[in-house]
Design a protein around this motif. Structure first.
Motif, PDB file in Angstrom:
ATOM      1  N   TYR A   1       0.785  -1.188  -0.035  1.00  0.00           N
ATOM      2  CA  TYR A   1       0.040   0.021  -0.042  1.00  0.00           C
ATOM      3  C   TYR A   1       0.577   1.289  -0.033  1.00  0.00           C
ATOM      4  CZ  TYR A   1      -3.960  -2.929   1.166  1.00  0.00           C
ATOM      5  OH  TYR A   1      -4.934  -3.924   0.840  1.00  0.00           O
ATOM      6  N   VAL A   2       0.570   2.151  -0.765  1.00  0.00           N
ATOM      7  CA  VAL A   2       1.567   3.433  -0.851  1.00  0.00           C
ATOM      8  C   VAL A   2       1.515   4.210   0.375  1.00  0.00           C
ATOM      9  CG1 VAL A   2       1.060   5.799  -1.917  1.00  0.00           C
ATOM     10  CG2 VAL A   2       0.704   3.897  -3.094  1.00  0.00           C
ATOM     11  N   SER A   3       0.288   4.012   1.261  1.00  0.00           N
ATOM     12  CA  SER A   3       0.433   4.652   2.419  1.00  0.00           C
ATOM     13  C   SER A   3       1.340   4.244   3.501  1.00  0.00           C
ATOM     14  CB  SER A   3      -1.048   4.855   3.222  1.00  0.00           C
ATOM     15  OG  SER A   3      -1.277   3.420   3.396  1.00  0.00           O
ATOM     16  N   ASP A   4       1.817   2.865   3.144  1.00  0.00           N
ATOM     17  CA  ASP A   4       3.111   2.184   3.952  1.00  0.00           C
ATOM     18  C   ASP A   4       4.361   2.177   3.539  1.00  0.00           C
ATOM     19  OD1 ASP A   4       0.963   1.168   5.738  1.00  0.00           O
ATOM     20  OD2 ASP A   4       0.429  -0.442   4.485  1.00  0.00           O
ATOM     21  N   THR A   5       4.513   3.087   2.317  1.00  0.00           N
ATOM     22  CA  THR A   5       5.838   3.106   1.588  1.00  0.00           C
ATOM     23  C   THR A   5       6.391   4.592   2.305  1.00  0.00           C
ATOM     24  OG1 THR A   5       5.035   4.793  -0.271  1.00  0.00           O
ATOM     25  CG2 THR A   5       4.926   2.272  -0.306  1.00  0.00           C
ATOM     26  N   THR A   6       7.665   4.752   1.942  1.00  0.00           N
ATOM     27  CA  THR A   6       8.409   5.896   2.384  1.00  0.00           C
ATOM     28  C   THR A   6       8.111   7.129   1.358  1.00  0.00           C
ATOM     29  OG1 THR A   6      10.319   5.093   1.417  1.00  0.00           O
ATOM     30  CG2 THR A   6      10.191   4.597   3.934  1.00  0.00           C
ATOM     31  N   PHE A   7       7.017   7.441   1.075  1.00  0.00           N
ATOM     32  CA  PHE A   7       6.637   8.545   0.162  1.00  0.00           C
ATOM     33  C   PHE A   7       6.953   9.831   0.469  1.00  0.00           C
ATOM     34  CE2 PHE A   7       2.954   8.301   2.703  1.00  0.00           C
ATOM     35  CZ  PHE A   7       2.440   9.644   2.989  1.00  0.00           C
ATOM     36  N   ARG A   8       7.266  10.682  -0.465  1.00  0.00           N
ATOM     37  CA  ARG A   8       7.829  11.970  -0.302  1.00  0.00           C
ATOM     38  C   ARG A   8       6.620  13.139  -0.511  1.00  0.00           C
ATOM     39  NH1 ARG A   8      11.750  10.374  -3.272  1.00  0.00           N
ATOM     40  NH2 ARG A   8      12.024  12.174  -4.429  1.00  0.00           N
ATOM     41  N   THR A   9       6.244  13.876  -0.091  1.00  0.00           N
ATOM     42  CA  THR A   9       5.239  15.146  -0.273  1.00  0.00           C
ATOM     43  C   THR A   9       6.125  16.307  -1.080  1.00  0.00           C
ATOM     44  OG1 THR A   9       3.717  14.402   1.664  1.00  0.00           O
ATOM     45  CG2 THR A   9       3.605  16.475   0.428  1.00  0.00           C
TER      46      THR A   9
ATOM     47  N   VAL B   1       2.849  13.764  -4.828  1.00  0.00           N
ATOM     48  CA  VAL B   1       3.349  12.987  -3.959  1.00  0.00           C
ATOM     49  C   VAL B   1       4.530  12.043  -4.656  1.00  0.00           C
ATOM     50  CG1 VAL B   1       3.086  11.041  -2.248  1.00  0.00           C
ATOM     51  CG2 VAL B   1       1.524  13.002  -2.217  1.00  0.00           C
ATOM     52  N   ILE B   2       5.883  11.867  -4.323  1.00  0.00           N
ATOM     53  CA  ILE B   2       6.590  10.775  -4.931  1.00  0.00           C
ATOM     54  C   ILE B   2       6.542   9.592  -4.258  1.00  0.00           C
ATOM     55  CG2 ILE B   2       9.071  10.597  -5.622  1.00  0.00           C
ATOM     56  CD1 ILE B   2       9.308  13.306  -5.967  1.00  0.00           C
ATOM     57  N   VAL B   3       6.318   8.562  -4.965  1.00  0.00           N
ATOM     58  CA  VAL B   3       6.403   7.063  -4.628  1.00  0.00           C
ATOM     59  C   VAL B   3       7.524   6.349  -5.026  1.00  0.00           C
ATOM     60  CG1 VAL B   3       4.674   5.146  -4.073  1.00  0.00           C
ATOM     61  CG2 VAL B   3       4.036   7.365  -4.089  1.00  0.00           C
ATOM     62  N   PRO B   4       8.244   5.620  -3.974  1.00  0.00           N
ATOM     63  CA  PRO B   4       9.150   4.424  -4.646  1.00  0.00           C
ATOM     64  C   PRO B   4       8.494   3.271  -5.198  1.00  0.00           C
ATOM     65  CG  PRO B   4       9.098   4.514  -2.211  1.00  0.00           C
ATOM     66  CD  PRO B   4       8.281   5.512  -2.543  1.00  0.00           C
ATOM     67  N   VAL B   5       9.058   2.822  -6.202  1.00  0.00           N
ATOM     68  CA  VAL B   5       8.298   1.732  -7.131  1.00  0.00           C
ATOM     69  C   VAL B   5       8.985   0.468  -6.608  1.00  0.00           C
ATOM     70  CG1 VAL B   5       7.990   0.531  -9.261  1.00  0.00           C
ATOM     71  CG2 VAL B   5       7.687   3.187  -9.062  1.00  0.00           C
ATOM     72  N   GLU B   6      10.114   0.369  -6.258  1.00  0.00           N
ATOM     73  CA  GLU B   6      10.979  -0.827  -5.989  1.00  0.00           C
ATOM     74  C   GLU B   6      10.395  -2.059  -6.583  1.00  0.00           C
ATOM     75  OE1 GLU B   6      10.245  -1.100  -1.637  1.00  0.00           O
ATOM     76  OE2 GLU B   6      11.120   1.209  -1.459  1.00  0.00           O
ATOM     77  N   GLY B   7      10.605  -2.034  -7.945  1.00  0.00           N
ATOM     78  CA  GLY B   7      10.088  -3.338  -8.725  1.00  0.00           C
ATOM     79  C   GLY B   7       8.892  -3.549  -8.932  1.00  0.00           C
TER      80      GLY B   7
ATOM     81  N   ILE C   1       7.257   7.283  -9.109  1.00  0.00           N
ATOM     82  CA  ILE C   1       6.168   7.797  -9.828  1.00  0.00           C
ATOM     83  C   ILE C   1       5.750   8.861  -8.808  1.00  0.00           C
ATOM     84  CG2 ILE C   1       5.451   5.505 -11.123  1.00  0.00           C
ATOM     85  CD1 ILE C   1       3.413   5.332  -8.861  1.00  0.00           C
ATOM     86  N   ARG C   2       5.138   9.710  -9.422  1.00  0.00           N
ATOM     87  CA  ARG C   2       4.608  11.133  -8.974  1.00  0.00           C
ATOM     88  C   ARG C   2       2.952  10.954  -9.250  1.00  0.00           C
ATOM     89  NH1 ARG C   2       5.328  15.815 -11.730  1.00  0.00           N
ATOM     90  NH2 ARG C   2       6.109  14.988 -13.662  1.00  0.00           N
ATOM     91  N   LEU C   3       2.401  10.947  -7.998  1.00  0.00           N
ATOM     92  CA  LEU C   3       1.013  11.123  -7.893  1.00  0.00           C
ATOM     93  C   LEU C   3       0.542  12.756  -7.779  1.00  0.00           C
ATOM     94  CD1 LEU C   3       0.096   8.281  -5.496  1.00  0.00           C
ATOM     95  CD2 LEU C   3       0.454   7.726  -7.795  1.00  0.00           C
TER      96      LEU C   3
ATOM     97  N   ALA D   1      -4.772   2.918  -2.659  1.00  0.00           N
ATOM     98  CA  ALA D   1      -3.587   3.202  -3.652  1.00  0.00           C
ATOM     99  C   ALA D   1      -2.765   1.919  -3.198  1.00  0.00           C
ATOM    100  CB  ALA D   1      -3.027   4.467  -3.331  1.00  0.00           C
ATOM    101  N   LYS D   2      -2.267   1.064  -4.246  1.00  0.00           N
ATOM    102  CA  LYS D   2      -1.326   0.292  -3.971  1.00  0.00           C
ATOM    103  C   LYS D   2      -0.195   0.031  -5.198  1.00  0.00           C
ATOM    104  CE  LYS D   2      -4.813  -2.501  -3.729  1.00  0.00           C
ATOM    105  NZ  LYS D   2      -6.125  -3.289  -3.334  1.00  0.00           N
ATOM    106  N   LEU D   3       1.114  -0.620  -4.834  1.00  0.00           N
ATOM    107  CA  LEU D   3       1.979  -1.085  -5.962  1.00  0.00           C
ATOM    108  C   LEU D   3       1.651  -2.550  -5.956  1.00  0.00           C
ATOM    109  CD1 LEU D   3       4.541   1.211  -4.898  1.00  0.00           C
ATOM    110  CD2 LEU D   3       3.625   1.398  -7.153  1.00  0.00           C
TER     111      LEU D   3
END
Length: 679
Positions: free
Chosen positions: A540-548, A592-598, A654-656, A675-677
């Motif tokens: 889930y995106v909310s569990d990643t190290t996303f950046r605002t 918001v920038i989210v790491p994709v990590e594969g 990716i940028r949301l 929201a999820k990867l």
């Protein structure tokens, strides 16, 4: 977001400030001149309003400990020691709540919304038909608690509802207003919290649940869990059941999230401690039921019922008589905060929520538990004796004929279920595997202020519970008993030793509660005979190290709506009436920038959050660098969520992005729900 519950200002200084040598010893005895019980409509009933087995009345003496219990308890003890001489506040005179129990015929009024927080929209569900502030049975002469919070609780047993209000005012024309609050339906089965961001506490927990009642102290036993305020609860981004949200800010490894249960070590000999009698009652309740962290304040504090309602009705301050010569700020002196024990996160959570990954090593492995209820009046009970006429089902004892009773009513409060008896009475009830018996007991109102009785629960020759003497006009008392292992129990009413005249007694809302473990049966999966299925990992995106990068109003919120300008003030994510457990709440213009990590695929349900009603219009976009991967088109308030997916193969991040659709950003509260990867 509710204002900080800072225990400051003039009385707060009295509440929290302790000198090194208190003028009155903390162990001074409380007054023996206990006030004559009032009629009860302006006092919380002894034992509170929530039922045995629910979150506020859960016996935790045998509960397991959090893996970091020692560190968390050190945080509580250190925060307490750092302020006001190391003595926690006993908040009775400010930052508490006034309590009113109302009869079935109490006139109802709509409470006006005082937008003291300057919201730029009307929160959905607050006003209008079925709204939280609609048709509230507030007594015309109600008096909120003192202090800037001006809190007020209204309980209607006849409809099984409870309302709580924050910054409550009576206007010049006699109408009522409040800045925030909410309603709990089905109080008898509730775990004592408000849904959808409503309620008067920062955690969403009921004020009444953990408030030390005046009648609690009069009875000598606090028969429920206790609310605990901390100067620095754990960060708003996490909380523990039964809390629904948080306003905390501590990010240390030993942080204590709101909702955390803290038990006083059951091995502590409370009677040997040099504490005020009220503090000993608190300690014994903390051993059995524990504290629950409910809010942030200016110092560590327990919360007691405001005396304002009783003072307005009788002219007598009950706390002065109960505290004796000890000032309120010394009541909790010498409390052993260092001997608390922290319970696992989400301990005994009763409902199954969508799976939420947790890095907390103290997460409880305990299976969720539901509670089945059987009302005694619906069982095949047997009457051994009754002092006048037959035992009546769901009505008062009345006269000598069967069925001649009225509706059950104690001190003006009506009850739909129960038994009406007359001392001397004995009824045998089959237990059938139940664990707990619970009832509201008292003298029925049909005899006015006459009558005096004692209620007892027996298992054979063993007395399980005793109400003490209750008199006509006195508020109902909550009577509970552990009936584990009993095949049947005896409900006995005696005449208190002064004869049985007018001793019409009600076992109101009498019920047997049985825990029912919630189990999930794993499905049987038959693999295809050709290609084996490929497992897909989900993050889930909310569990990643996303950046605002930016957000149009306040911070980006994790697993909640954008809310207002402060962190953690959002509600549950909801789009067109559909709730989501996971996601990001943002406000246009947002990035918001989210790491994709594969991962291979991004997926989300996107739309305008329901907290702005039909307002707002936004566009959701997913970008990989300068390449747009997905675009939702314009989505408006009230419109159903749209599924947005994007192939993110090979992207490192990716940028949301959420834009305002070109018409300005007013009320543009946008949800990247679920929201999820994937992959």
């Amino acid at each position: 977001m509710l204002t900080k519950r800072l225990v400051t200002a003039l009385l707060t200084a009295v509440t929290c400030t302790i000198t090194t040598a208190a003028a009155v010893p903390a162990q001074a005895a409380a007054s023996t001149a206990i006030p004559v019980p009032s009629t009860g409509e302006h006092l919380m009933p002894a034992g509170g309003v929530f039922e045995a087995g629910t979150a506020w009345k859960l016996d935790v003496r045998n509960a397991p400990l959090h893996a970091n219990s020692a560190g968390m308890v050190k945080t509580v003890a250190d925060q307490t020691a750092a302020l006001y001489g190391g003595v926690a506040a006993f908040n009775a005179y400010q930052y508490s709540t006034s309590f009113y129990t109302v009869p079935a015929d109490q006139p109802r009024v709509d409470v006006q919304w005082d937008n003291c927080q300057g919201k730029n929209y009307t929160p959905p569900g607050l006003l209008g038909p079925e709204g939280q502030f609609t048709q509230v049975p507030i007594p015309a002469d109600a008096v909120p608690a003192k202090g800037t919070d001006s809190q007020l609780t209204v309980y209607s047993p006849s409809t099984d509802q409870l309302w709580e209000f924050w910054v409550t005012k009576k206007t010049a024309d006699g109408s009522w207003s409040a800045c925030w609050g909410g309603r709990i339906d089905g109080v008898s089965q509730s775990d004592g919290f408000f849904l959808d961001g409503f309620g008067a506490s920062a955690s969403g927990l009921s004020l009444a649940g953990g408030t030390i009642g005046i009648e609690d102290v009069r009875s000598g036993v606090i028969d429920h869990a206790l609310a605990l305020h901390m100067s620095a609860p754990g960060t708003w981004q996490e909380f523990s059941y039964p809390a629904q949200r948080s306003d905390g800010f501590d990010t240390s490894v030993n942080r204590v999230p709101e909702g955390t249960r803290l038990r006083l070590d059951p091995s502590v000999d409370v009677d040997a401690l040099k504490m005020h009698p009220i503090a000993k009652m608190v300690a014994k309740a903390a051993q059995k039921y524990g504290f629950i962290v409910t809010d942030k304040a200016g110092c560590t504090a327990v919360v007691a019922e405001s005396p304002q309602a009783e003072i307005a009705a009788t002219g007598v301050d009950p706390w002065k008589q109960l505290m004796g010569s000890t000032p309120s700020y010394s009541i909790m002196k010498n409390f052993p905060w260092g001997q608390l024990q922290a319970l696992p996160r989400d301990y005994a959570k009763r409902t199954v929520a969508p799976a939420t990954p947790s890095t907390d090593p103290g997460t409880s492995p305990t299976a969720p538990t539901a509670v089945s209820t059987r009302y005694v009046s619906d069982t095949t009970f047997r009457t051994v004796r009754n002092g006048w006429g037959p035992v009546e089902k769901d009505r008062s004892n009345g006269e000598s004929a069967a069925g001649d009773g009225r509706g059950l009513k104690i001190a003006g409060v009506s009850y739909a279920k129960g038994l009406g008896v007359h001392a001397s009475s004995e009824v045998i009830v089959p237990v059938e595997g139940a664990k707990t018996f619970s009832a509201q007991v008292g003298v029925d109102g049909e005899v006015g202020t006459n009558g005096s009785v004692v209620f007892q629960v027996w298992n054979g020759a063993t007395k399980l519970a005793d109400s003490g003497t209750l008199r006509g006009g006195q508020a109902a008392k909550t009577l509970t008993a552990d009936v584990t292992g009993a095949s049947e129990i005896r409900l006995v009413v005696t005449d208190s030793g002064n004869g049985s005249a007018k001793d019409h007694a009600d076992w109101a809302n009498a019920k047997l509660l049985t825990p029912v473990a919630t189990t999930t049966t794993a499905p049987t999966i038959t693999a295809p005979t050709t290609t084996a299925p490929t497992a897909v990992s989900t993050r889930y995106v909310s569990d990643t190290t996303f950046r605002t990068v930016r957000n149009g109003w306040g911070p980006v919120e994790k697993d909640r709506s954008n809310g207002e300008s402060a962190a953690g003030d959002g509600r549950g994510l909801k789009i067109a009436g559909v709730s989501y457990a996971k996601g990001l709440g943002v406000h246009a213009s947002s990035e918001v920038i989210v790491p994709v990590e594969g991962a291979k695929t991004f997926s989300a349900q996107v739309g305008v959050d329901g907290e702005v009603g039909t307002n707002g219009s936004v566009v959701f976009q997913v970008w990989n660098g300068a390449t747009k991967l997905a675009d939702s088109g314009t989505l408006r308030g009230g419109q159903a969520a749209k599924t947005l997916t994007a192939d993110v193969t090979g992207a490192s991040e990716i940028r949301l992005v959420v834009t305002d659709s070109g018409n300005g950003r007013t009320a543009d509260h946008a949800d990247w729900a679920d929201a999820k990867l994937l992959g």
